[in-house]
Motif scaffolding. Structure first.
Motif: not given
Length: 870
Positions: A58-61, A148-150, A155-156
């Motif tokens: 995910y974004q930010g990982d 995308n970030k969840r 959230e899917p």
């Protein structure tokens, strides 16, 4: 004269007379073999495999990586190269991040944070040494999915769709018709009148590789042989070509298609191979060739020559022979039919199975773990004689079962070095072909080789003794380049000084260019990125010399197109009993509720938050382009092309941007309103400039290209929107427009340009940028950023005490250690803690022992265990 001396002379004469009496062609094959062997010894090829901590992100990982580099000629970890280059590219082909890993005995580690991954979607991670690029542009390449970030697990998972223009479309796209069938005759050619095996591959535009059934028909449409693909759109059939073309007729989605066979030649050779357990059974047939034409069989393993055998047909048109495979290296080998000039007539790839195995016993103390619960993993490895494998190196990942994507039979270290690195293109689930050695599986693997392995190596360069790779091996990290005048003349004997600034530390030195204007500066001790100033001055002169400093650091593999399966992954369910996990989770949550403290009812008043996802989606659709300006300018200057100012930069970045020079060349920069609305336009739409989220006239950023880090262009179709997008890393926010000089919030009442704003150019600069300070180029000084080795980073594994848990832990990778080692019992024990979600765990480990690689995987719930050999 002594009798001994006379005897030596006689032996020398007889020996040379015997050589002279031999046919010239017999010696030709020996010379070809010697050239190929010399080439493999002096130019040993390298291969790379990267083990990842997870399968998607995910974004930010952060992406955690263990790198293995092998020397193909020795089949062991490489001692050739020290720097390894790892690049992260977005779906379009833009380099998002580049890391240089310092290898130690062919191993290295790396961490790539996705904090600056502006795009989401299908990213490519590729790894290569500079030495590898001299060999058919080879590199390791893997597509990973970045979501995308969840905000929460309910959230899917999504990836964004972008409305980018053609300035960002770099990656090549291979156009495929509705249905395409490719044919690959065994050995490489069809000869009239000689039966041949023909492999085929069927691909569709909307589904990638597809399985089909059809009929081989002669030139009159008469049905000859039914054909069917065996696995993943690949199959084969026997065929004897005649004077006219035959075709394959198939039906796909209600439509009929006809695909004609390749044209057969009138004369030539056909080679057929049956791959048995310990022997390759070969047959070579010929038709209407030159009588007694010198022909030989060569056997190569990973570009290394193993043996050759001359063929003598005499009065026959076919020859049969056997090759013992016990002495051949495991993996893909190539049996070549070669003439005396080194021309390859037939190329037949075969797979040699490994005789070595490793026994792995992996266990966990439980099958399902509650949030924050301690997890104990035990691994034990023994060889084929059940003796413990001691002091073997191990890299290991443990990840959350429920939250991770899983693909059965995916590529791993064993399949990479033995199979997929020897093939062209992407191979879906390569370990599927190595599950067992039954007849059907062998045939599927053989078909895969016929379709994907032919043409992998350029044997003409191997046979040539003077065809060397483009690059030399790098045993240390160096900054290399050339100095040229503004008119392109090489500047020899020029004093070139270097000042590197890393944090608060400075490193300085000077070197004189050689006769070709070149220089080399060792930077093997540099970690991270250092701001660098390169000054050029002629000896005895007071002023710096106007010159271009061209750095040699833009080497990289060419961009490849993505395969359909790579961008349409199908994740497998690995036998997880989700009902059992939900039951454990329910009990755990009930226990928390029983111990909870009930508070009095309260009413909380507050503003409704903006729907971040909605305006992010709007921005994605209106995005024109996102550019890494610093990387782009450095690449341009390294090639001797100058970027003069911001308008010049914009025109080079995007062909749709037009600069009206007459509007700003003589403008009064002291007045804000001196900027005309159509001075710089995108497709006739005016561009408004924002620097670090604040509005400025482009004249104030015009000469500051060296201070710009990145910029993005997006459409603002609202016409009177008072907000501006603010981009930081992969975060997207909107805030009130403000004027750079006064800090006053802008709106349509006092900002005369707002009503006409259609395209926004949002610029991010260095922190020390100041519009009132001169930031232009300085005579004779090249300003750039030099990259050193990536500093090692330790993976954080929290330890929880049950009575003190107060955390929100969303980790999907629970444990990562690239540098484990088995003990004297061949065992490794690892303790870790679960994140805040009930789940079972997946274990993925790579074991290296005595020039052998093994991959093991384990699922703590289903006890599903598989292991893979090199």
């Amino acid at each position: 004269m002594s009798k001994k001396f006379i005897f030596v002379i006689i032996v020398w004469v007889v020996w040379h007379l015997s050589i002279g009496a031999m046919p010239v062609e017999r010696n030709a094959f020996a010379r070809l073999f010697d050239n190929a062997r010399l080439y493999s010894e002096t130019c040993p090829a390298e291969k790379v495999f990267l083990q990842f901590d997870n399968t998607s992100y995910y974004q930010g990982d952060s992406i955690w990586i263990k790198a293995y580099v092998v020397d193909v000629s020795k089949d062991s970890l490489s001692q050739i190269s020290r720097p390894l280059y790892i690049e992260l590219l977005d779906q379009l082909g833009n380099v998002v991040d580049r890391r240089i890993v310092k290898l130690s005995n062919g191993e290295g580690t790396c961490c790539i944070p996705l904090s600056n991954a502006f795009f989401t979607g299908y990213f490519e991670v590729r790894a290569f040494t500079k030495w590898m690029l001299g060999f058919n542009n080879s590199c390791f390449s893997k597509v990973i999915l970045v979501y995308n970030k969840r905000k929460n697990l309910q959230e899917p998972r999504t990836i964004a769709s972008y409305g980018l223009d053609n300035s960002m479309n770099k990656r090549p796209i291979e156009k495929v018709p509705s249905l395409l069938m490719r044919f690959f005759p065994e050995g490489g050619q069809l000869v009239k009148g000689i039966p041949s095996m023909v492999a085929f591959e069927t691909e569709s535009k909307d589904s990638g590789l597809v399985d089909i059934k059809g009929m081989l028909c002669d030139e009159n449409g008469k049905a000859m042989t039914p054909i069917t693909s065996l696995h993943n759109g690949i199959g084969s059939f026997m065929y004897c070509p005649g004077d006219k073309l035959s075709y394959v007729q198939v039906e796909y989605k209600g439509k009929e298609y006809q695909f004609f066979q390749p044209m057969a030649v009138d004369s030539g050779y056909v080679m057929h191979v049956d791959n048995r357990d310990s022997v390759l059974e070969l047959s070579v047939c010929r038709r209407s060739t030159i009588q007694n034409e010198p022909i030989a069989l060569f056997v190569f393993s990973k570009s290394v020559p193993l043996l050759y055998h001359e063929l003598y047909f005499k009065d026959n048109n076919s020859i049969s022979l056997h090759i013992n495979t016990k002495g051949l290296s495991a993996g893909v080998c190539h049996v070549l039919l070669v003439n005396s000039t080194g021309k390859v007539i037939c190329d037949r790839p075969c797979f040699i199975y490994s005789s070595k195995r490793v026994n792995s016993l992996i266990s966990t103390d439980k099958s399902i773990y509650k949030p924050y619960e301690k997890i104990t993993c035990k691994l034990k490895f023994t060889d084929e004689d059940n003796k413990p494998i001691r002091n073997a190196r191990l890299s290991m990942s443990v990840r959350n079962d429920i939250l991770s994507d899983y693909k059965e039979y995916d590529n791993d270290v064993a399949t990479e070095f033995a199979l997929t690195s020897e093939l062209r293109g992407y191979v879906e689930s390569p370990h599927y072909y190595l599950i067992d050695k039954n007849v059907n599986r062998r045939r599927q693997l053989d078909n895969l080789l016929l379709v994907r392995a032919v043409g992998k190596y350029d044997y003409s360069s191997i046979y040539s003794s003077n065809n060397l790779p483009k690059y030399k091996p790098e045993d240390r990290l160096e900054l290399t380049g050339q100095v040229k005048s503004l008119f392109g003349k090489l500047q020899k004997n020029l004093n070139t000084s270097f000042v590197l600034r890393k944090d608060s530390n400075y490193y300085a030195g000077m070197i004189t260019t050689d006769s070709t204007g070149s220089f080399k500066v060792p930077i093997d001790n540099l970690e991270g990125v250092a701001e660098t100033f390169i000054q050029t001055k002629k000896d005895g002169k007071q002023n710096n010399r106007w010159a271009n400093v061209l750095l040699s650091r833009n080497f990289a593999p060419t961009l490849r197109s993505f395969d359909f399966q790579e961008t349409h992954p199908v994740w497998d369910n690995i036998l997880i009993n989700k009902k059992s996990i939900m039951a454990v989770d329910s009990v755990y949550n009930k226990s928390l509720a029983d111990n909870a403290i009930i508070l009095d009812d309260v009413v909380v008043l507050g503003k409704k938050k903006l729907n971040v996802n909605n305006f992010t989606k709007i921005f994605n659709r209106n995005l024109i382009g996102y550019y890494d300006v610093r990387r782009f300018i450095d690449n341009e200057r390294d090639e001797g092309r100058e970027i003069m100012d911001v308008p010049d930069l914009l025109e080079k970045l995007n062909d749709n941007i037009h600069v009206n020079i007459s509007y700003y060349s003589d403008a009064d920069t002291s007045a804000y309103n001196s900027n005309h609305s159509d001075a710089i336009t995108y497709r006739n739409m005016p561009i408004t400039f924002y620097v670090n989220g604040q509005k400025v006239g482009f004249l104030f950023i015009k000469n500051d290209v060296d201070k710009i880090k990145s910029l993005c262009l997006y459409k603002d179709n609202t016409g009177n929107n008072d907000d501006v997008y603010n981009i930081s890393g992969n975060n997207m926010t909107r805030k009130q427009q403000t004027d750079y000089w006064s800090g006053i919030e802008l709106n349509n009442e006092h900002d005369i340009n707002s009503i006409n704003d259609v395209v926004i150019c949002s610029i991010t600069t260095d922190e020390d940028w100041d519009a009132e300070r001169k930031n232009g180029r300085t005579r004779g000084i090249r300003h750039t950023f030099v990259q050193g080795y990536s500093a090692p980073v330790e993976f954080h594994s929290p330890q929880y005490e049950p009575e003190k848990i107060n955390a929100s832990d969303k980790r999907r990778t629970l444990y990562w250690n690239p540098n484990l080692c088995t003990d004297n019992n061949g065992e490794v024990t690892v303790d870790l803690y679960n994140s805040s979600n009930t789940s079972s765990v997946l274990i993925d480990a790579v074991l290296y022992d005595k020039n052998e690689f093994y991959n093991v995987g384990y699922d703590s719930y289903s006890r599903y265990l598989f292991h893979e050999d090199k």
